[in-house]
Write a protein that holds these residues in place. Structure first.
Motif, PDB file in Angstrom:
ATOM      1  N   ALA A   1     140.789  10.828  23.944  1.00  0.00           N
ATOM      2  CA  ALA A   1     140.353  10.777  25.091  1.00  0.00           C
ATOM      3  C   ALA A   1     139.369  12.057  25.419  1.00  0.00           C
ATOM      4  N   ILE A   2     137.977  11.502  25.614  1.00  0.00           N
ATOM      5  CA  ILE A   2     136.962  12.591  25.838  1.00  0.00           C
ATOM      6  C   ILE A   2     136.777  12.396  27.221  1.00  0.00           C
ATOM      7  N   SER A   3     136.502  13.546  28.126  1.00  0.00           N
ATOM      8  CA  SER A   3     136.231  13.438  29.300  1.00  0.00           C
ATOM      9  C   SER A   3     134.885  14.391  29.473  1.00  0.00           C
ATOM     10  N   PHE A   4     133.909  13.711  30.316  1.00  0.00           N
ATOM     11  CA  PHE A   4     132.683  14.139  30.452  1.00  0.00           C
ATOM     12  C   PHE A   4     132.277  14.511  31.996  1.00  0.00           C
ATOM     13  N   GLN A   5     131.057  15.376  32.203  1.00  0.00           N
ATOM     14  CA  GLN A   5     131.080  15.939  33.629  1.00  0.00           C
ATOM     15  C   GLN A   5     130.430  14.709  34.435  1.00  0.00           C
ATOM     16  N   THR A   6     129.419  13.738  33.695  1.00  0.00           N
ATOM     17  CA  THR A   6     128.734  12.707  34.287  1.00  0.00           C
ATOM     18  C   THR A   6     128.951  11.505  33.717  1.00  0.00           C
ATOM     19  N   SER A   7     128.669  10.201  34.403  1.00  0.00           N
ATOM     20  CA  SER A   7     128.691   9.109  33.815  1.00  0.00           C
ATOM     21  C   SER A   7     127.492   8.871  32.647  1.00  0.00           C
ATOM     22  N   GLY A   8     126.589   9.529  32.957  1.00  0.00           N
ATOM     23  CA  GLY A   8     125.351   9.708  32.185  1.00  0.00           C
ATOM     24  C   GLY A   8     125.775  10.088  30.653  1.00  0.00           C
ATOM     25  N   ASP A   9     126.440  11.287  30.814  1.00  0.00           N
ATOM     26  CA  ASP A   9     126.837  11.874  29.532  1.00  0.00           C
ATOM     27  C   ASP A   9     127.796  11.061  28.834  1.00  0.00           C
ATOM     28  N   ARG A  10     128.869  10.358  29.523  1.00  0.00           N
ATOM     29  CA  ARG A  10     129.663   9.527  28.815  1.00  0.00           C
ATOM     30  C   ARG A  10     129.003   8.242  28.042  1.00  0.00           C
ATOM     31  N   ASP A  11     127.830   7.727  28.880  1.00  0.00           N
ATOM     32  CA  ASP A  11     126.956   6.622  28.231  1.00  0.00           C
ATOM     33  C   ASP A  11     126.461   7.053  27.024  1.00  0.00           C
ATOM     34  N   ARG A  12     125.683   8.391  27.217  1.00  0.00           N
ATOM     35  CA  ARG A  12     125.245   8.877  26.005  1.00  0.00           C
ATOM     36  C   ARG A  12     126.018   9.023  24.651  1.00  0.00           C
ATOM     37  N   ALA A  13     127.281   9.416  25.043  1.00  0.00           N
ATOM     38  CA  ALA A  13     128.423   9.662  24.018  1.00  0.00           C
ATOM     39  C   ALA A  13     128.860   8.449  23.490  1.00  0.00           C
ATOM     40  N   GLU A  14     128.911   7.449  24.404  1.00  0.00           N
ATOM     41  CA  GLU A  14     129.457   6.102  23.702  1.00  0.00           C
ATOM     42  C   GLU A  14     128.349   5.558  22.822  1.00  0.00           C
ATOM     43  N   LYS A  15     127.181   5.629  23.168  1.00  0.00           N
ATOM     44  CA  LYS A  15     126.231   5.311  22.503  1.00  0.00           C
ATOM     45  C   LYS A  15     125.826   6.108  20.797  1.00  0.00           C
ATOM     46  N   CYS A  16     125.973   7.353  21.098  1.00  0.00           N
ATOM     47  CA  CYS A  16     126.134   8.183  20.111  1.00  0.00           C
ATOM     48  C   CYS A  16     127.339   7.803  18.894  1.00  0.00           C
ATOM     49  N   ILE A  17     128.450   7.730  19.341  1.00  0.00           N
ATOM     50  CA  ILE A  17     129.381   7.411  18.668  1.00  0.00           C
ATOM     51  C   ILE A  17     129.636   6.023  18.085  1.00  0.00           C
ATOM     52  N   ARG A  18     129.139   5.223  18.906  1.00  0.00           N
ATOM     53  CA  ARG A  18     128.770   3.606  18.285  1.00  0.00           C
ATOM     54  C   ARG A  18     127.935   3.654  17.115  1.00  0.00           C
ATOM     55  N   SER A  19     126.897   4.349  17.239  1.00  0.00           N
ATOM     56  CA  SER A  19     125.760   4.396  16.260  1.00  0.00           C
ATOM     57  C   SER A  19     126.425   5.111  14.968  1.00  0.00           C
ATOM     58  N   CYS A  20     127.173   6.015  15.100  1.00  0.00           N
ATOM     59  CA  CYS A  20     127.755   7.056  14.106  1.00  0.00           C
ATOM     60  C   CYS A  20     128.902   6.510  13.258  1.00  0.00           C
ATOM     61  N   THR A  21     129.763   5.728  14.337  1.00  0.00           N
ATOM     62  CA  THR A  21     131.036   5.321  13.545  1.00  0.00           C
ATOM     63  C   THR A  21     131.463   3.889  13.790  1.00  0.00           C
ATOM     64  N   PRO A  22     132.486   3.587  13.061  1.00  0.00           N
ATOM     65  CA  PRO A  22     133.028   2.025  13.578  1.00  0.00           C
ATOM     66  C   PRO A  22     134.145   1.995  14.718  1.00  0.00           C
ATOM     67  N   TYR A  23     134.507   3.113  15.124  1.00  0.00           N
ATOM     68  CA  TYR A  23     135.556   3.326  15.895  1.00  0.00           C
ATOM     69  C   TYR A  23     135.499   2.390  17.312  1.00  0.00           C
TER      70      TYR A  23
END
Length: 368
Positions: free
Chosen positions: A340-362
């Motif tokens: 579980a990863i918490s972010f300060q803004t929804s924008g940070d969370r969306d960027r994180a999802e895009k980043c993790i999705r592009s780098c991992t199969p999780y």
């Protein structure tokens, strides 16, 4: 706008307001004062303020706008100090506290002299604190409540909104007592409930040793706000005690009703109770800022092997995505755990999802 702005209190809110003013009004001079001089020095070093005032008395002399960003108890003391200071006749004073009725009463000696005081409450925050957490976008799309007195000139309210234009907040005007009631319902009272649930669990943990371990996941999440500053919430509750006493009476009646449903084993009524709560709760705006800072969580299914957490945080660091909290909800041998990863803004969370999705199969989700 040109002019001089004094920010008293250089924490998260005061610092973020200073940055917002500087963004929208680059020709203005922003001076800061903090009882912790190191905070003021750091604010200047980071470019949050232009100058440091050694005292409040010194800083207010040339100020066109004074922003008091301090705990409500300290705000009361500062308002008293301002009564004996040399102020411009045209100065506008505002604060950022969570209670407004008592503050308006304490500001009366100033307003009786013809000094403009407009209470303010930016309904935004962060799980981080201090000047290093300040962000010029902290208040973007957040409600910013202004509580002008009945006789306040519309021109002064407009000038204050202009000074605060860089917040990109949504301004609402409310009477101080109405603000305190609404804030009591949606912010102050939930903090009491969260703290009371934690107290009850702590008392039972002496008898049931497994409780702290079992409370590490969802229980910890739903009681997060109980981790807020005890001193700050002491002052807020005491300033808004009449509202909260009424709400506690209503809550006791609500719990008596639930108790009655259980005593009568009324299956249909119990189901209806939860259905109505779900319907109202699901109808609340999902992507809007409110009185309590939102938690933007991303849940990542991760395999159980050494280094997987540092792998994911490394990807986020490479993209300069800040996280506010990280924890493992479940991790067992030979199955996926949940990070579980918490972010300060929804924008940070969306960027994180895009980043993790592009780098991992999780696999990932927003709710668990």
């Amino acid at each position: 706008m040109k002019g001089n702005v004094l920010v008293i209190g250089l924490g998260l809110i005061g610092g973020s307001l200073a940055l917002s003013v500087k963004k929208a009004h680059p020709e203005a001079k922003v001076t800061g004062f903090d009882i912790k001089h190191r905070q003021a020095e750091l604010a200047k070093l980071l470019g949050v303020i232009d100058e440091i005032s050694e005292t409040i008395e010194e800083g207010v002399v040339e100020a066109d706008l004074i922003i008091i960003s301090a705990p409500v108890r300290e705000t009361a003391r500062i308002l008293k100090e301002l009564e004996s200071c040399s102020l411009k006749e045209s100065v506008i004073i505002t604060d950022t506290g969570s209670t407004k009725n008592e503050i308006a009463r304490l500001a009366a000696p100033l307003t009786n002299k013809g000094i403009c005081f407009i209470g303010g409450h930016p309904m935004a925050g962060s799980h981080k604190s201090g000047i290093t957490a300040a962000k010029e976008r902290l208040f973007e799309n957040a409600f910013y409540i202004l509580t002008p007195g009945k006789a306040e000139k519309a021109q002064n309210i407009a000038v204050l909104k202009d000074w605060l234009l860089g917040t990109n907040a949504r301004f609402l005007e409310l009477p101080p007592d109405e603000h305190d009631y609404l804030a009591g319902v949606i912010s102050h009272f939930p903090h009491i409930i969260a703290a009371s649930i934690v107290h009850q669990t702590e008392k039972l943990s002496g008898k049931y040793e497994l409780l702290p371990r079992l409370a590490a996941g969802g229980f910890r999440d739903i009681t997060r706000i109980a981790s807020s500053s005890p001193e700050m919430w002491r002052d807020i509750l005491l300033h808004n005690k009449n509202v909260l006493l009424d709400l506690l009476t209503m809550w006791q009646k609500e719990m008596d009703y639930v108790k009655e449903l259980l005593e009568h084993t009324d299956e249909e009524a119990v189901a209806t109770y939860f259905f109505k709560a779900k319907t109202f709760r699901d109808g609340l705006p999902a992507n809007k800022k409110g009185a309590i800072p939102a938690f933007y969580d991303l849940f990542v299914d991760i395999p159980d092997y050494p280094g997987v957490i540092s792998e994911i945080t490394g990807y986020l660091a490479n993209e300069n995505i800040s996280i506010t909290n990280i924890r493992i909800i479940e991790s067992r041998e030979e199955i996926y755990g949940v990070l579980a990863i918490s972010f300060q803004t929804s924008g940070d969370r969306d960027r994180a999802e895009k980043c993790i999705r592009s780098c991992t199969p999780y696999p990932m989700s927003y709710e668990i």
